[in-house]
Design a protein around this motif. Structure first.
Motif, PDB file in Angstrom:
ATOM      1  N   SER A   1     -11.637 -44.231  32.042  1.00 43.03           N
ATOM      2  CA  SER A   1     -12.424 -45.310  32.549  1.00 43.03           C
ATOM      3  C   SER A   1     -13.406 -46.075  31.658  1.00 43.03           C
ATOM      4  O   SER A   1     -14.128 -47.065  31.773  1.00 43.03           O
ATOM      5  CB  SER A   1     -13.215 -44.719  33.901  1.00 43.03           C
ATOM      6  OG  SER A   1     -14.377 -43.769  33.428  1.00 43.03           O
TER       7      SER A   1
ATOM      8  N   SER B   1     -21.841 -46.095  37.750  1.00 46.13           N
ATOM      9  CA  SER B   1     -21.041 -46.505  37.051  1.00 46.13           C
ATOM     10  C   SER B   1     -20.511 -45.452  35.882  1.00 46.13           C
ATOM     11  O   SER B   1     -19.896 -45.917  35.065  1.00 46.13           O
ATOM     12  CB  SER B   1     -21.124 -47.862  36.562  1.00 46.13           C
ATOM     13  OG  SER B   1     -20.981 -48.865  37.829  1.00 46.13           O
TER      14      SER B   1
ATOM     15  N   ARG C   1     -19.208 -43.561  33.018  1.00 48.06           N
ATOM     16  CA  ARG C   1     -17.720 -43.294  32.847  1.00 48.06           C
ATOM     17  C   ARG C   1     -17.541 -41.961  32.553  1.00 48.06           C
ATOM     18  O   ARG C   1     -16.270 -41.565  33.051  1.00 48.06           O
ATOM     19  CB  ARG C   1     -17.348 -44.099  31.710  1.00 48.06           C
ATOM     20  CG  ARG C   1     -17.924 -45.439  31.612  1.00 48.06           C
ATOM     21  CD  ARG C   1     -17.429 -46.493  32.598  1.00 48.06           C
ATOM     22  NE  ARG C   1     -17.737 -47.855  32.166  1.00 48.06           N
ATOM     23  CZ  ARG C   1     -17.807 -48.964  32.924  1.00 48.06           C
ATOM     24  NH1 ARG C   1     -17.533 -48.764  34.131  1.00 48.06           N
ATOM     25  NH2 ARG C   1     -17.821 -50.107  32.411  1.00 48.06           N
TER      26      ARG C   1
END
Length: 351
Positions: free
Chosen positions: A175, A228, A230
């Motif tokens: 990601s 968010s 990663r």
């Protein structure tokens, strides 16, 4: 990106040695070659191949677990700021936490050398119990073996931890994207230098303490503030430099670190300079490296700094498209240097 990852897998370090050396336990190139050539080759399966700190297991009911195993052979067994018992619990729980799980249970196995003092064994167990209570995990099962005198160095501890991943949480090198920021939760090298100086054979005196601690509270604070996020790792064997190389190779991108932003305590920096060791390669036992989305950087740093373990947290780098699969440090003089995977083992038996 998939092509880059597959390219890396095709050019992993090759195992050339015919016998195990200390370098094979250092977490660098030799370790990667040994793991690939022996263990991945023998046990190959989709859960193992990512070679993360823990294996993510999908259960039939939709829940996900992380399982992680580690062994501890640190010498000396007690050092400023910690002990083998504390390290065994913290190290295992931290591998679960940076995999996105909430640590829950630990299994512990002991290999004891004949003649080992019972009083010291009780102290190790007490240290483990205190660390488990602090971390919020239970030590629920284990095993004990005794070997003849001379067949081991006192005591070796092996632990397996299990944690539960909250719904919706997914941390992965896949990601990571160009433009993401690299964060470090605190100063580098405290643990490795504390253990090395505690051995007493370097004639260096410095007030350096291990940073061994549970990073689970840091991880939870970070993920709440920066959902968010990663990717996470705890920078243990091989230090921040090796961890960043593993990241670059796993995501197929480049990592640019800023030398002037990398936090190192003056005494640790001085000891490393005397020994000729780069702090980037020295082990930590209570620090995390995080990759976060650029827009969440300020919130992430604020969350880390809100906890005592993250008081010195800093943004130390960023993710770049090029040079792919490479870690580069921007120096204080405006130049750059490549940080390769650790070669050899300058600090044996520090965990």
């Amino acid at each position: 990106m998939i092509e880059r990852i597959e390219s890396f897998r095709r050019r992993r370090p090759r195992l050339l040695e015919e016998r195990v050396t200390l370098a094979h336990g250092a977490g660098g190139k030799a370790s990667a070659a040994l793991v690939d050539a022996v263990f991945v080759e023998a046990f190959r399966n989709p859960l193992l191949e990512p070679l993360c700190d823990g294996a993510v297991i999908d259960l039939p009911g939709g829940e996900r677990l992380v399982i992680s195993t580690d062994s501890f052979v640190v010498q000396p067994r007690t050092f400023p700021g910690g002990s083998i018992g504390q390290l065994a619990v913290h190290g295992t729980a931290n591998d679960l936490a940076v995999s996105g799980a909430v640590p829950q249970w630990i299994s512990a196995a002991f290999v004891l050398e004949e003649g080992f003092p019972i009083a010291e064994l009780k102290q190790i167990a007490a240290d483990m119990a205190a660390a488990a209570a602090e971390t919020g995990v239970q030590i629920v099962t284990g095993d004990t073996k005794v070997v003849p005198k001379g067949a081991a160095d006192g005591v070796f501890v092996t632990t397996t931890g299990v944690g539960v991943i909250p719904a919706g949480r997914d941390l992965s090198a896949r990601s990571v994207r160009p433009g993401d920021k690299v964060l470090l939760s605190g100063s580098m090298g405290d643990h490795g230098m504390a253990v090395m100086l505690a051995r007493g054979d370097l004639a260096i005196e410095a007030d350096i303490r291990s940073d061994t601690a549970s990073v689970s509270p840091l991880v939870e604070s970070l993920l709440a503030a920066a959902p968010s996020t990663r990717w996470l790792r705890d920078a243990t064997r091989g230090g921040v430099g090796t961890v960043c190389n593993e990241l670059a190779q796993a995501c197929g991108l480049g990592v640019l670190l800023d030398e002037e932003k990398l936090p190192v305590r003056p005494m640790v920096a001085g000891a490393c300079e005397l020994l000729g060791i780069d702090p980037l390669y020295v082990a930590n036992e209570g620090k995390i490296v995080a990759v976060v989305a650029a827009e969440e950087t300020e919130a992430a740093i604020a969350a880390l700094r809100s906890h005592p373990l993250g008081a010195d947290a800093a943004e130390v780098g960023e993710i770049l498209e090029e040079p792919a699969q490479t870690v580069v440090v921007r120096t204080g003089f405006g130049g750059t240097r490549i940080v390769d995977m650790l070669v050899g083992d300058p600090l044996p038996r520090i965990c």
